[in-house]
Design an enzyme around this catalytic site. Structure first.
Site, PDB file in Angstrom:
ATOM      1  N   ASP A 285      43.054  15.238  39.909  1.00  0.00           N
ATOM      2  CA  ASP A 285      42.133  14.578  39.143  1.00  0.00           C
ATOM      3  C   ASP A 285      42.886  14.465  37.603  1.00  0.00           C
ATOM      4  O   ASP A 285      44.108  15.053  37.646  1.00  0.00           O
ATOM      5  CB  ASP A 285      41.006  15.593  39.144  1.00  0.00           C
ATOM      6  CG  ASP A 285      39.741  15.125  38.608  1.00  0.00           C
ATOM      7  OD1 ASP A 285      39.967  13.815  37.925  1.00  0.00           O
ATOM      8  OD2 ASP A 285      38.608  15.521  38.682  1.00  0.00           O
TER       9      ASP A 285
HETATM   10  C1  NOJ Z   1      37.627  13.240  36.220  1.00  0.00           C
HETATM   11  C2  NOJ Z   1      36.777  13.456  37.372  1.00  0.00           C
HETATM   12  O1  NOJ Z   1      36.723  14.726  37.584  1.00  0.00           O
HETATM   13  C3  NOJ Z   1      36.739  12.557  38.674  1.00  0.00           C
HETATM   14  O2  NOJ Z   1      35.894  12.806  39.402  1.00  0.00           O
HETATM   15  C4  NOJ Z   1      37.342  11.252  38.260  1.00  0.00           C
HETATM   16  O3  NOJ Z   1      37.405  10.555  39.608  1.00  0.00           O
HETATM   17  C5  NOJ Z   1      38.436  10.992  37.465  1.00  0.00           C
HETATM   18  N1  NOJ Z   1      38.253  11.953  36.286  1.00  0.00           N
HETATM   19  C6  NOJ Z   1      39.028   9.599  37.036  1.00  0.00           C
HETATM   20  O4  NOJ Z   1      38.027   9.157  35.976  1.00  0.00           O
END
Ligand code: NOJ
Length: 737
Positions: A285
């Site tokens: 993430d």
């Molecule tokens: C953080 C989020 O937790 C995740 O769900 C998302 O896919 C990513 N950012 C990318 O935007």
């Protein structure tokens, strides 16, 4: 490097991709290997890097010039860029201006639609309609693939019993069985059965794992639970998604049992790759490698990068640490080149499966984009799923409203288009959308509709109350649209109280005191504490954030053009003090049988029961259940029994009912929940019509992690329940021999 040289190199290293795909990728691995042989270490590391473009912001920006990073071979994957024109341009840089011309994979958070936005995922789960959910993911895939994308960061399959956590809006609720079926449906919808189809996209299962159980409901907070609980209630949907063919997995921000998920070998190697046989790649993430320094798990960024890659993380999302330190880590022997090769191989295999080596521009056809995005069929599908997602929580007969009745519409949210989309609206626009107010006016005739804002979504300004009260008194019925701002759920949107914000409920109480029937429409992304509103309102329709066609869908239900059929997939508590509250709790040694007993597992100031239980939702018609009939009250360990009920529509409107099957194992080597969902069927019945619903009950539905952590059944007695919610069931019993 120009396009000719790129083609020549691919011709040497990666010939005949279509044939390889047709022979189930048989030749692809060998060809990826030949590509790996000609790649420099830097080029390999570039494939392990995923950077955001500046078209959308979903976290901190780390690089000034991602185009230059692509050109230099430092970045093999991009997210937050879309439209065929822009994607084609970035792809051109990768294909024509880098030495090997390896195409880019383009990702985006296409969570509940790309341009045509469907209800938020929690809302959609309340449809219990797997076909509709798959369709929603399919439309999202088609619209995003037609806009240049080939990878979505979805489905989010995090189980959660934490309404304080804003990201419950992105999952499928509290139940692992339903969550698993929905996870499969979404993967099927996104990926179809051929990843290289130019209208399917790669799914990414997230957030691996345990992310839905942050302590105190605070986003990104610590997660800790027993391995048994984790495996039984949290892991199943991830496994279901992997089994359904998802080829990428995103790690979660949280730690689990003291080890951040992004460097957790137990999760990434033991469970994901070894137990489940996952063959795709793992991406972090957003900056979650970097965050391991704050977690106190890595001494510095370099150490964090080292730990992540050695634990099995293939791609660094926006952290830029692989880019900065991986070469040095390999050269110093802390990371083996074999580890890098394996990661890059996994990534290139997926690029190959997406068909990018055949045609890097396969997702970049402007004509397809024009044809598919916001097509009438897509908007119709969004309206259909939105109607199915709405849950009628209370109705004293106020709903449905008769066409032509004088309706006072009240609330800032009634006149809002943006809020209907919820969080993660991807590239959805709202300037052309209709609000709930617009749609009510359109349906009921503008002359029969009065509107007053009354009050804002939050804040304590009561200056609009008088006007709202005035129009309420002039109307036959009031529709009050209240709830949370779209930005109050989703990422980084935890709350300590889960009531309706501001003075919206105060206004509701004043309107209700006029004696006019008030139907409340809720826009929100989590279970709310509705204890007060459930007393004051005459009817409550939970609409979640219903998407692009949400205004029309809500109007359809308010006026009876569609009979609501949604059922809650998360328990609604009476008060925040009951949280976490969910239907599959254990009985405890001191269960409550009589209300007045002391020394029982209960509160002195509130009952244990929720306000609205899991599986609950009303209809404009009524359904009657017969008693359960079992084909046998004994089941062999390799056998099967059938449990059936007859459901009859005893009301006056056609309607749909979600018939739910639950099971309780009475005694085990470890204690078992008082109920576990093990099946469901949604049936449509005309007035007076009956249908026999038959569930096949098999031993695998009775399996669990026994005391020694082996997975299987134990002989003994079981209760079997069938009903219209987790709290409204018929009961039968059988024995597993
Ligand atoms: C953080 C989020 O937790 C995740 O769900 C998302 O896919 C990513 N950012 C990318 O935007």
């Amino acid at each position: 490097m120009n396009k000719l040289i790129f083609c020549a190199m691919l011709a040497v290293a990666l010939p005949l991709y279509s044939e390889a795909r047709n022979a189930e990728y048989a030749g692809l691995a060998a060809k990826v290997d030949s590509l790996l042989e000609v790649m420099t270490l830097e080029e390999k590391i570039g494939q392990m890097v995923l950077l955001t473009s500046d078209w959308d912001v979903t976290g901190p920006t780390m690089r000034d010039n991602y185009v230059e990073d692509i050109r230099a071979g430092r970045c093999g994957n991009i997210f937050n860029a879309h439209t065929t024109a822009y994607v084609r341009e970035l792809q051109r840089v990768a294909v024509e201006e880098t030495r090997l011309g390896i195409p880019i994979m383009f990702g985006y958070d296409v969570i509940h639609g790309h341009r045509t936005i469907f209800p938020i995922s929690l809302g959609e789960s309340c449809s219990w309609d797997l076909e509709a959910i798959e369709k929603s993911a399919r439309v999202a895939a088609e619209e995003s693939a037609a806009s240049g994308l080939n990878w979505t960061f979805a489905p989010c399959v995090d189980i959660s019993v934490e309404p304080r956590w804003g990201r419950v809006s992105e999952g499928a609720g509290e139940d692992p069985y339903l969550g698993s079926r929905i996870a499969e449906a979404r993967v099927r919808g996104f990926q179809g059965d051929d990843l290289s189809d130019s209208l399917t996209i790669l799914a990414c299962v997230k957030h691996f794992t345990g992310y839905g159980a942050p302590m105190a409901g605070r986003d990104y907070n610590t997660v800790d639970m027993s391995e048994r609980w984790f495996r039984e209630f949290y892991l199943p949907p991830y496994k279901a998604a992997v089994d359904a063919g998802a080829m990428s997995v995103m790690t979660s921000f949280n730690e689990l049992d003291g080890v951040p998920a992004t460097a957790n070998r137990h999760l990434l190697q033991d469970i994901l790759r070894n137990e489940w046989g996952f063959k795709g790649f793992v991406v972090t993430d957003y900056t979650s490698i970097n965050e391991m320094v704050h977690h106190g798990y890595a001494v510095d960024d370099k150490d964090a990068a080292c730990k992540a890659v050695n634990a099995g993380v293939d791609m660094d999302l926006q952290g830029v640490l692989y880019l900065e330190y991986m070469k040095e880590l390999v050269e110093s022997g802390k990371v083996s080149e074999k580890t890098i090769d394996e990661a890059v191989r996994r990534i290139l295999m997926v690029k190959g499966k997406l068909g990018l080596f055949d045609d890097p521009y396969r997702y970049c056809d402007p004509e397809t984009e024009k044809r598919i995005v916001y097509s009438e069929a897509n908007l119709e599908a969004a309206r259909d799923v939105a109607r199915k997602s709405l849950v009628l929580l209370k109705n004293d007969g106020t709903l449905p409203i008769m066409k032509g009745e004088k309706v006072a519409v009240i609330g800032e949210l009634a006149d809002s288009e943006r809020d209907l989309l919820g969080s993660w609206k991807a590239a959805g626009d709202w300037d052309f959308m209709s609000s709930i107010l617009d749609e009510i006016r359109k349906y009921n005739g503008a002359e029969n509709v009065l509107y007053a804002e009354g009050c804002k979504k939050y804040g304590d300004d009561r200056s609009g109350f008088a006007e709202a009260l005035k129009i309420a008194k002039k109307a036959d019925k009031v529709v009050m649209v209240i709830g949370e701002d779209w930005n109050w759920s989703g990422e980084a949107a935890s709350r300590t109280s889960i009531g309706i914000p501001g003075v919206q409920s105060e206004l509701l109480a004043e309107i209700a005191a006029t004696g006019k029937p008030v139907a409340v429409v809720l826009l929100n992304g989590r279970p709310l504490d509705l204890s007060e509103e459930s007393e004051t309102a005459s009817a409550i329709l939970e609409a979640w954030y219903p998407g692009t066609m949400g205004g029309a869908a809500v109007t359809d239900v308010l006026f009876g053009e569609y009979n609501p059929s949604g059922k809650l997939t998360m328990t609604f508590p009476r008060t925040i003090g009951q949280v976490p509250i969910f239907y599959y709790n254990k009985n405890t040694g001191r269960p409550v049988y009589l209300p007045d007993e002391k020394y029982k597992s209960k509160y002195i100031d509130c009952s244990n029961d929720p306000l609205y239980p899991f599986g609950f939702g009303l209809s404009y018609t009524d359904f009657e259940y017969s008693d359960i009939s079992l084909s046998s009250d004994k089941m062999d360990d390799d056998g099967c029994i059938e449990a059936s009920v007859t459901v009859t529509n005893i009301g006056k409107m056609p309607g749909e009912e979600v018939v739910q099957l639950y099971i309780r194992d009475l005694v085990g080597s470890v204690t078992r929940p008082v109920k576990m969902l093990r099946g469901f069927e949604k049936v449509a019945l005309r007035p007076g019509e009956s249908r026999k619903i038959v569930f096949k009950v098999t031993p695998d539905m009775l399996a669990f992690y026994r005391q020694d952590m082996t997975y299987g059944t134990e002989p003994g007695d079981f209760h079997l329940f069938i009903g219209s919610s987790s709290a409204d069931v018929k009961q039968a019993s059988f024995t597993l021999l």
